[in-house]
Motif scaffolding. Structure first.
Motif, PDB file in Angstrom:
ATOM      1  N   LEU A 202       1.002  -1.351   0.017  1.00 37.33           N
ATOM      2  CA  LEU A 202       0.087  -0.081   0.272  1.00 37.33           C
ATOM      3  C   LEU A 202       1.219   1.225   0.131  1.00 37.33           C
ATOM      4  N   LEU A 203       2.095   1.015   0.370  1.00 39.53           N
ATOM      5  CA  LEU A 203       2.626   2.115   0.685  1.00 39.53           C
ATOM      6  C   LEU A 203       3.765   2.274  -0.912  1.00 39.53           C
ATOM      7  N   ALA A 213      -5.979   7.167  -2.260  1.00 36.77           N
ATOM      8  CA  ALA A 213      -5.402   7.066  -0.969  1.00 36.77           C
ATOM      9  C   ALA A 213      -7.040   6.700   0.022  1.00 36.77           C
ATOM     10  N   PHE A 214      -8.654   6.646  -0.321  1.00 38.65           N
ATOM     11  CA  PHE A 214      -9.024   6.149   0.684  1.00 38.65           C
ATOM     12  C   PHE A 214      -9.345   4.855   1.274  1.00 38.65           C
ATOM     13  N   ALA A 260      -4.229   9.128   6.381  1.00 41.97           N
ATOM     14  CA  ALA A 260      -5.220   8.960   6.894  1.00 41.97           C
ATOM     15  C   ALA A 260      -5.569  10.197   6.435  1.00 41.97           C
ATOM     16  N   GLU A 261      -4.748  11.813   6.057  1.00 44.76           N
ATOM     17  CA  GLU A 261      -5.566  13.194   6.000  1.00 44.76           C
ATOM     18  C   GLU A 261      -6.021  12.933   4.081  1.00 44.76           C
ATOM     19  N   PRO A 262      -5.593  12.727   3.458  1.00 43.99           N
ATOM     20  CA  PRO A 262      -6.528  12.732   1.904  1.00 43.99           C
ATOM     21  C   PRO A 262      -7.345  11.231   2.253  1.00 43.99           C
ATOM     22  N   ALA A 263      -6.935  10.136   2.584  1.00 43.36           N
ATOM     23  CA  ALA A 263      -8.708   9.577   2.888  1.00 43.36           C
ATOM     24  C   ALA A 263      -9.703  10.262   3.386  1.00 43.36           C
TER      25      ALA A 263
END
Length: 274
Positions: A202-203, A213-214, A260-263
């Motif tokens: 994922l990374l 991203a979500f 986390a933030e873009p998701a």
């Protein structure tokens, strides 16, 4: 504890739970049916399968149907918020014993006519990370004692049990050797190794957009979610060398920092205001 310990990570039902746990409280506890289905489709879950998974989650009372401004949707169940807060502590702030920290021991004697209840107790103790000293004597770090006592209260087993907090655990074998018989450490290590493989993928590249991203973040959380329950957080001096949990926890932190933030931004843009 999670509302259904048997949900397989990556399944549609497990993904519904992860989406609910991550975002529904950010949305004031309510989401339109169409928006939840759309988010599941962003995770690769077809609409029909998503509806089936939502129905299963409703059966567990994590969600209840509720209309809002004429739109069909779902609200968190009555006890869901407290359960999710407890889950947050496990998932996002896993604890680890330090040398010399106390232990919690649970001894119980349940009548044979209640053997189904005895089986349920053992299953739930195993799910929160307890180890087995003997069939009727279980052990865990003392910081899990509150969860042990919650289980006893929920199953009405106080009169059949005793909880002890011990500062030392002695036996003929070194404590590290005993720990390896009380817990299935190879199985726990395999869970961490599975997450390492998942999170590394994922990374490995940057997400192409908010939906990507979500999708990566929710699938990463879904893969990680059972691990802090089944891994009791034993001290490093009690674990095998090169314990996979160390790298697993580091990757989990990286996952949140990057995605986390873009998701969340994708969810807030996707979900219609109400």
């Amino acid at each position: 504890m999670p509302d259904d310990t048997e949900s397989r990570p990556g399944s549609a039902t497990s993904l519904v739970r992860s989406v609910i746990g991550l975002y529904l409280r950010r949305l004031d506890g309510w989401i339109a049916s169409a928006d939840l289905i759309a988010l599941l489709e962003d995770l690769g879950v077809p609409a029909a399968l998503g509806r089936t998974a939502i129905a299963r989650v409703k059966q567990k009372k994590l969600l209840v149907s509720e209309r809002n401004s004429g739109a069909a949707g779902y609200r968190l169940g009555e006890d869901a918020a407290a359960m999710l807060r407890a889950g947050d502590r496990r998932i996002f702030a896993p604890r680890r014993m330090a040398a010399g920290d106390p232990w919690c021991l649970l001894s119980f004697s349940i009548p044979e006519h209640d053997r189904a209840l005895r089986h349920q107790l053992r299953r739930r103790l195993r799910w929160i990370g307890c180890g087995t000293v003997s069939p009727a004597l279980w052990i865990c770090p003392a910081f899990l004692s509150g969860e042990v006592e919650e289980i006893l209260d929920e199953l009405s087993l106080r009169e059949h049990s005793k909880v002890f907090i011990a500062t030392d655990a002695r036996g003929a074998a070194p404590l590290r050797d005993s720990v390896s018989t009380w817990w299935d450490l190879p199985r726990i290590a395999a869970l961490h190794e599975g997450f390492i493989a998942e999170a590394s993928g994922l990374l490995s590249t940057s997400p192409t957009d908010g939906a990507d991203a979500f999708g990566r973040y929710v699938r990463g959380i879904d893969s990680w979610r059972p691990i802090p329950y089944l891994d009791p957080g034993l001290g490093v001096e009690l674990l095998p060398t090169h314990w996979a949990g160390d790298r697993s926890e580091q990757l989990f932190a990286r996952l949140g920092a990057r995605l986390a933030e873009p998701a969340l931004a994708h969810v807030l843009a996707r979900v219609a205001p109400h």
